[in-house]
Design an enzyme around this catalytic site. Structure first.
Site, mmCIF file in Angstrom:
data_model
loop_
_atom_site.group_PDB
_atom_site.id
_atom_site.type_symbol
_atom_site.label_atom_id
_atom_site.label_comp_id
_atom_site.label_asym_id
_atom_site.label_seq_id
_atom_site.Cartn_x
_atom_site.Cartn_y
_atom_site.Cartn_z
ATOM 1 N N SER A 162 0.802 -1.222 0.000
ATOM 2 C CA SER A 162 0.000 0.000 0.000
ATOM 3 C C SER A 162 0.839 1.278 0.000
ATOM 4 C CB SER A 162 -0.931 0.011 1.210
ATOM 5 O OG SER A 162 -0.208 0.318 2.372
ATOM 6 N N LYS A 192 1.903 4.207 7.283
ATOM 7 C CA LYS A 192 1.084 5.083 6.446
ATOM 8 C C LYS A 192 1.615 6.505 6.554
ATOM 9 C CE LYS A 192 -2.241 2.223 5.050
ATOM 10 N NZ LYS A 192 -1.380 1.054 5.197
#
Lengths: 159, 425
Positions: free
Chosen positions: A80, A117
């Site tokens: 991701s 993230k």
């Protein structure tokens, strides 16, 4: 007698060599030992003009680690964060002591699991953004058990 | 300026280390077990609240554990010692004087630091919590003994928010607090001394503080004179910056499974001796004797019991693992009896002197001593660089069947490349 050059695997040989080397010069520092090694390579006994300029070799540790006590390494699993250059299997250098500012890449703990993230501070609250079109942003809400574990300083990626 | 010594103590250290890398253990009852998963050596607050006690054999608690979902982990000393080193190194930034007292405790000199000490304590707490992830408590007082008590109070009494500074309290307030703590909590007061103190009417810390120092010293031991003075705010113990060289080095472990075979015991003894030898050379000492002991499992009351030890003196002090092993094996064969199921063996190096202080003797074999020194140095170097046990005596065995049991050890997150924590992204 065992032959050091053939009977042992490479790393053992290397360590044994450096151990032996340190024995021949028990009172000398690493720096001086390297000089001694260099000098040996000059065949005719003529002192190398470079002798006085031998310096400690560069160390990646010094470059990548700003705070020794609070820096940890972690492994990446997943895709991701691809668009920020973080790939599956990469090695992250994470510093817990630096503040997590807007836009930095963090190791966060959500509901007991580590994730990596980009952290954004928005008027609606904290948002964790992936760097891949297939992964949605996650708004951190009160229901999440959320904390920031550390800030990613470097990514070591094998080519 | 009044003396101010801080004691910084990590909360439930081993469990806290596990939680740094396994955040899902937060809020759950967790215990860490000793070598071979024998006894509980560290408990999370949740486990304490369930009534789990320290040093109780784990198998006696498996039922409670299952009922309450207690997580039991094998001890992961590689992780604990790395995190401990990080904590201690970070703490050293807060003071010019530090004494690392144990794997999870450190004294800091705060005398002369002009910031409010309670606020400074909070700053220390915050730094260790953020940078390493370990919760700590801070006790501050004019002596080490009082600092220990202040730390105890900071842990037990939520009012202090984990930092307790005795110097900031009035005399009456402090005395009321000390009156509420049992005398057994005082550093240096042993379990067996408590009843004797109670006999003469000393129950609380305050009682001891007000007791006549000289008379207690005469009645018990001189140590008590010092304790009473320290409780009254006079620092008798200074901070030792450098840990003094150990006078005895022990390495003993229980086996993964009971064994009655002499070769197994021999391997174990050689392996423990090697480890003790490494520690000895690390502190640049030599030893003049080695103690060997073996025993059966005292908890298995129906099995025949045997325990024996023997001291093997060496001709002269040395730091050569091979000489220790030779002596230790000789001793082991003398005390070994067949027909018993042995659970534990251990060795202790004694008669330790600094290597530099070893006397020369008339019959010194200088050349073989130089060779021995070189060999030990090379071994230590290789094992340091490539991991402990890379180079070892063959007598240790290659696949020991007696090796320790660590069924549920977490990963060595900070010392092994292959065991890093994984982030799912």
């Amino acid at each position: 007698m065992a032959n050091l050059n053939t009977d042992f695997p490479n790393p053992v040989r290397r360590a044994a060599h450096s151990a032996l080397l340190s024995l021949t010069h028990p009172n000398k520092s690493m720096f001086e030992r390297q000089r001694a090694l260099l000098r040996k390579a000059v065949p005719a006994g003529f002192p190398s003009p470079a002798d006085d300029y031998v310096e400690r070799r560069l160390s990646l540790d010094e470059h990548l680690i700003q705070h020794r006590e609070s820096t940890f390494f972690m492994r990446v699993a997943g895709h991701s964060m691809r668009d920020l250059g973080i790939f599956d299997g990469d090695l992250l250098v994470v510093d817990r002591s630096v503040p997590a500012t807007h836009g930095c890449v963090v190791v966060a703990v959500i509901d007991g699991e580590f994730t990596v993230k980009q952290l954004l501070y928005t008027p609606q609250g904290k948002v964790l953004r992936a760097a891949h079109p297939d992964y949605p942003e996650v708004a951190v809400t009160a229901e999440h058990d959320f904390s920031i574990w550390g800030v990613v300083q470097w990514n070591v990626h094998r080519l | 300026m009044p003396r101010a010594i801080a004691l910084v103590d990590c909360n439930n250290f081993y469990v806290s280390c596990e939680r740094v890398f396994q955040p899902k253990l937060e809020g759950r009852p967790v215990v860490v077990l000793s070598n071979n998963d024998g006894c509980v050596v560290s408990r999370s607050q949740e486990a304490k609240d369930l009534g789990l006690k320290m040093a109780v054999p784990w198998y006696q608690m498996k039922d409670i554990a299952r009922r309450h979902g207690i997580v039991a982990l094998s001890s992961n000393y590689s992780l604990y010692s790395d995190l401990s080193n990080r904590v201690m190194s970070l703490l050293s930034c807060f003071s010019p004087g530090q004494e690392v007292y144990s794997i999870d405790e450190s004294f800091l000199e705060l005398t002369g630091i002009t910031t409010d000490h309670t606020a400074y304590g909070q700053q220390i707490r915050k730094a260790i919590g953020q940078c390493i992830g370990i919760p700590v408590c801070v006790g501050i007082a004019p002596s080490k003994t009082l600092a220990k008590l202040a730390n105890h109070v900071s842990k037990k009494n939520p009012r202090f928010d984990s930092v307790c500074d005795f110097n900031s309290m009035g005399a009456t307030e402090l005395n009321i607090l000390l009156a509420s703590i049992a005398v057994g909590e005082v550093w240096g007061v042993g379990k067996h001394t408590v009843p004797k103190l109670q006999e003469i009417g000393i129950h609380s810390v305050l009682d001891l503080k007000c007791a006549p120092a000289k008379r207690l010293g005469a009645r018990f031991s001189i140590v008590f004179e010092r304790i009473v003075e320290e409780l009254n705010g006079t620092a008798c113990l200074e901070l030792d910056d450098v840990a003094p060289a150990k006078q005895q080095i022990t390495c003993s472990r229980s086996f993964g499974m009971l064994t009655s075979s002499l070769p197994d015991l021999e391997q174990a003894v050689i392996s423990y001796t090697s480890r003790a030898g490494e520690k000895l050379r690390q502190q640049r000492s030599m030893a003049g004797g080695i103690h060997v002991y073996i025993r059966t499992n005292p908890h298995k009351e129906n099995d025949p019991q045997y325990r024996q030890n023997i001291l093997m003196p060496l001709v002269e002090p040395t730091d050569d693992t091979r000489l220790f092993c030779r002596a230790a094996l000789h001793g082991l064969r003398q005390i070994y009896r067949s027909g018993y199921a042995y659970q534990k063996a251990g060795v202790t190096l004694t008669r330790i002197i600094p290597a530099a202080a070893r006397p020369n003797t008339l019959f010194d074999d200088v050349i073989s001593r130089q060779k021995s020194h070189a060999l030990m140095k090379a071994m230590d170097h290789i094992n340091n660089k490539m991991g402990s046990g890379t180079l070892k005596l063959l007598g240790e065995g290659t696949h020991p069947s007696w090796a320790m049991r660590r069924e549920n050890r977490s990963k060595r997150y900070t010392t092994e490349w292959g065991e890093l924590a994984v982030c799912f992204v």
